[in-house]
Design an enzyme around this catalytic site. Structure first.
Site, PDB file in Angstrom:
ATOM      1  N   GLY A 190       0.778  -1.235   0.000  1.00 45.70           N
ATOM      2  CA  GLY A 190       0.000   0.000   0.000  1.00 45.70           C
ATOM      3  C   GLY A 190       0.811   1.286   0.000  1.00 45.70           C
ATOM      4  N   ILE A 191       0.509   2.152   0.956  1.00 49.97           N
ATOM      5  CA  ILE A 191       1.124   3.481   1.034  1.00 49.97           C
ATOM      6  C   ILE A 191       2.629   3.360   1.292  1.00 49.97           C
ATOM      7  CG2 ILE A 191       1.178   5.628   2.386  1.00 49.97           C
ATOM      8  CD1 ILE A 191      -1.862   5.108   2.969  1.00 49.97           C
ATOM      9  N   ASP A 223       9.401  -5.369  13.192  1.00 47.58           N
ATOM     10  CA  ASP A 223       8.095  -5.256  13.852  1.00 47.58           C
ATOM     11  C   ASP A 223       8.152  -3.966  14.658  1.00 47.58           C
ATOM     12  OD1 ASP A 223       5.971  -5.254  15.629  1.00 47.58           O
ATOM     13  OD2 ASP A 223       6.050  -7.406  15.992  1.00 47.58           O
ATOM     14  N   TYR A 265      -8.881   2.851  16.586  1.00 45.27           N
ATOM     15  CA  TYR A 265      -8.053   3.391  15.499  1.00 45.27           C
ATOM     16  C   TYR A 265      -7.886   4.902  15.671  1.00 45.27           C
ATOM     17  CZ  TYR A 265      -6.454   4.260  10.684  1.00 45.27           C
ATOM     18  OH  TYR A 265      -5.737   4.650   9.569  1.00 45.27           O
ATOM     19  N   LYS A 287      -4.470   7.119  16.161  1.00 43.35           N
ATOM     20  CA  LYS A 287      -4.071   8.105  15.144  1.00 43.35           C
ATOM     21  C   LYS A 287      -4.110   9.524  15.721  1.00 43.35           C
ATOM     22  CE  LYS A 287      -3.092   5.302  11.786  1.00 43.35           C
ATOM     23  NZ  LYS A 287      -1.736   5.207  11.256  1.00 43.35           N
ATOM     24  N   THR A 311      -6.338   0.309  -0.285  1.00 42.88           N
ATOM     25  CA  THR A 311      -5.216  -0.620  -0.108  1.00 42.88           C
ATOM     26  C   THR A 311      -5.727  -1.888   0.581  1.00 42.88           C
ATOM     27  OG1 THR A 311      -4.739   0.201   2.096  1.00 42.88           O
ATOM     28  CG2 THR A 311      -3.626   1.325   0.259  1.00 42.88           C
TER      29      THR A 311
HETATM   30  N1  LIG Z   1      -5.884   2.761   3.581  1.00 46.60           N
HETATM   31  C1  LIG Z   1      -6.478   3.815   4.122  1.00 46.60           C
HETATM   32  O1  LIG Z   1      -7.664   4.122   3.838  1.00 46.60           O
HETATM   33  C2  LIG Z   1      -5.733   4.691   5.084  1.00 46.60           C
HETATM   34  C3  LIG Z   1      -6.271   5.953   5.395  1.00 46.60           C
HETATM   35  C4  LIG Z   1      -5.606   6.761   6.304  1.00 46.60           C
HETATM   36  C5  LIG Z   1      -4.432   6.333   6.883  1.00 46.60           C
HETATM   37  N2  LIG Z   1      -3.921   5.094   6.570  1.00 46.60           N
HETATM   38  C6  LIG Z   1      -2.691   4.685   7.234  1.00 46.60           C
HETATM   39  O2  LIG Z   1      -1.701   4.458   6.269  1.00 46.60           O
HETATM   40  C7  LIG Z   1      -0.750   3.506   6.770  1.00 46.60           C
HETATM   41  C8  LIG Z   1      -0.489   2.441   5.709  1.00 46.60           C
HETATM   42  O3  LIG Z   1      -1.698   1.739   5.479  1.00 46.60           O
HETATM   43  P1  LIG Z   1      -2.059   1.039   4.090  1.00 46.60           P
HETATM   44  O4  LIG Z   1      -3.388   1.545   3.705  1.00 46.60           O
HETATM   45  O5  LIG Z   1      -0.922   1.122   3.155  1.00 46.60           O
HETATM   46  O6  LIG Z   1      -2.287  -0.459   4.622  1.00 46.60           O
HETATM   47  P2  LIG Z   1      -1.602  -1.854   4.187  1.00 46.60           P
HETATM   48  O7  LIG Z   1      -2.337  -2.853   4.998  1.00 46.60           O
HETATM   49  O8  LIG Z   1      -1.576  -1.981   2.718  1.00 46.60           O
HETATM   50  O9  LIG Z   1      -0.102  -1.709   4.727  1.00 46.60           O
HETATM   51  C9  LIG Z   1       0.224  -1.737   6.082  1.00 46.60           C
HETATM   52  C10 LIG Z   1       1.577  -2.408   6.233  1.00 46.60           C
HETATM   53  O10 LIG Z   1       1.937  -2.375   7.635  1.00 46.60           O
HETATM   54  C11 LIG Z   1       2.538  -3.629   7.918  1.00 46.60           C
HETATM   55  N3  LIG Z   1       2.489  -3.910   9.369  1.00 46.60           N
HETATM   56  C12 LIG Z   1       1.420  -4.281  10.105  1.00 46.60           C
HETATM   57  N4  LIG Z   1       1.799  -4.483  11.377  1.00 46.60           N
HETATM   58  C13 LIG Z   1       3.134  -4.228  11.446  1.00 46.60           C
HETATM   59  C14 LIG Z   1       4.104  -4.244  12.483  1.00 46.60           C
HETATM   60  N5  LIG Z   1       3.786  -4.620  13.738  1.00 46.60           N
HETATM   61  N6  LIG Z   1       5.382  -3.885  12.194  1.00 46.60           N
HETATM   62  C15 LIG Z   1       5.722  -3.540  10.920  1.00 46.60           C
HETATM   63  N7  LIG Z   1       4.860  -3.535   9.884  1.00 46.60           N
HETATM   64  C16 LIG Z   1       3.571  -3.863  10.148  1.00 46.60           C
HETATM   65  C17 LIG Z   1       1.766  -4.638   7.101  1.00 46.60           C
HETATM   66  O11 LIG Z   1       2.491  -5.858   6.950  1.00 46.60           O
HETATM   67  C18 LIG Z   1       1.573  -3.889   5.791  1.00 46.60           C
HETATM   68  O12 LIG Z   1       2.629  -4.128   4.893  1.00 46.60           O
HETATM   69  C19 LIG Z   1      -1.342   2.959   8.061  1.00 46.60           C
HETATM   70  O13 LIG Z   1      -0.718   3.597   9.154  1.00 46.60           O
HETATM   71  C20 LIG Z   1      -2.795   3.371   7.975  1.00 46.60           C
HETATM   72  O14 LIG Z   1      -3.385   3.535   9.244  1.00 46.60           O
HETATM   73  C21 LIG Z   1      -4.540   4.272   5.679  1.00 46.60           C
END
Ligand SMILES: NC(=O)c1ccc[n+]([C@@H]2O[C@H](COP(=O)([O-])OP(=O)(O)OC[C@H]3O[C@@H](n4cnc5c(N)ncnc54)[C@H](O)[C@@H]3O)[C@@H](O)[C@H]2O)c1
Length: 262
Positions: free
Chosen positions: A17-18, A60, A153, A157, A190
């Site tokens: 994802g991001i 982690d 959550y 955040k 994502t």
């Molecule tokens: N997707 C959305 O709508 C959205 C919106 C706002 C904020 N965010 C934030 O963006 C960030 C990335 O989210 P995303 O959407 O790419 O999700 P994603 O699930 O695609 O990616 C999250 C990544 O974090 C990793 N992860 C989980 N637990 C972990 C740990 N203990 N140690 C290390 N890595 C770990 C996962 O393996 C995964 O690769 C997050 O912090 C999320 O809260 C996402």
């Protein structure tokens, strides 16, 4: 493509994802990147998409010993550390009265404690590298506004939002040359949203429901967020610290019109 030439970045959650998009964007602009995650195959896939300027390290974010090893790896492999992107995150939805303590402790450990550890060890390593730097914490619009089914959550955040401001002021007062900012994305399609899509019935239905809350009329992409990571990481943002940087398509700008016939 040289906005980050000579810089070294550590990105958490870089397997997906991001986080993956941020690793790729920073590398495109000349940074060498330590891609970190608990998902090793995903992290290695990110490294393969970037090439020689990236390596993978298991991290982690909730484990302090993993942080010590990761920053050591950045310094050993690349000689310095300039940028930390705290992106790893998890989420779950339920009513406040149904939050399980184990799930609460886990989300706090990853989203909030993990980001605190990233700031702590990031500051130490960036200081050692003697050139200032940038720490970017991925929060959410849920770190600024409450959502009824996301209490845990939003709590984590929201914690990241104020952790960021305090760290920014601390680093400024100590004259470290380290900036710290948070990014607040609206919905990004994502893997994090997989359980939501499943609950709603289909991805299309989920997206069309979410889009109603976004004045610009679409969800954010991982690239939208990666572009703001790049900006905050670069010297173009030299005067920006302690800010809550919105990438929300207008979601938090105000309320829908209701005073005239539409
Ligand atoms: N997707 C959305 O709508 C959205 C919106 C706002 C904020 N965010 C934030 O963006 C960030 C990335 O989210 P995303 O959407 O790419 O999700 P994603 O699930 O695609 O990616 C999250 C990544 O974090 C990793 N992860 C989980 N637990 C972990 C740990 N203990 N140690 C290390 N890595 C770990 C996962 O393996 C995964 O690769 C997050 O912090 C999320 O809260 C996402």
């Amino acid at each position: 493509m040289t906005r980050l030439t000579g810089k070294v970045a550590l990105v958490t959650g870089g397997a997906s994802g991001i986080g993956r998009a941020a690793c790729e964007r920073l590398a495109q602009e000349g940074a060498r990147v330590l891609v970190t995650d608990i998902n090793q195959p995903g992290g290695i896939a990110t490294v393969e998409s970037i090439g020689k300027s990236a390596i993978f390290q298991f991290l982690d974010v909730s484990q302090e010993s993993d942080w010590v090893a990761a920053v050591e790896q950045a310094i050993t492999s690349f000689g310095r550390l300039d940028i930390v992107v705290n992106c790893a995150g998890i989420g779950f939805s339920c009513h406040a009265e149904e939050i399980e303590l184990t799930a609460w402790n886990q989300i706090v450990a990853v989203n909030l404690t993990g980001t605190m550890l990233g700031c702590k060890h990031g500051i130490r390593a960036i200081k050692q590298s003697d050139g200032g730097g940038s720490i970017i914490n991925i929060s959410s619009v849920g770190g600024l506004l409450g959502t009824s089914d996301l209490a845990a959550y939003c709590a984590t955040k929201g914690g990241v939002t104020l952790l960021t401001k305090a760290v920014a002021l601390d680093c400024a007062e100590l004259d470290y040359g380290i900036r710290c900012n948070s990014i607040h994305p609206t919905y990004v399609d994502t893997e994090m949203l997989d359980p939501v899509a499943e609950m709603i019935g289909s991805r299309e239905q989920m997206v069309s429901t979410m889009v109603r809350n976004v004045p610009l009329g679409r969800l954010a992409t991982a690239q939208d967020i990666a572009n703001s990571v790049l900006f905050l990481a670069s010297d173009e943002a030299a005067m920006i610290t302690g800010t809550s940087f919105l990438v929300d398509g207008g979601t938090t700008a105000g309320m829908p019109a209701c005073h005239s016939a539409q």
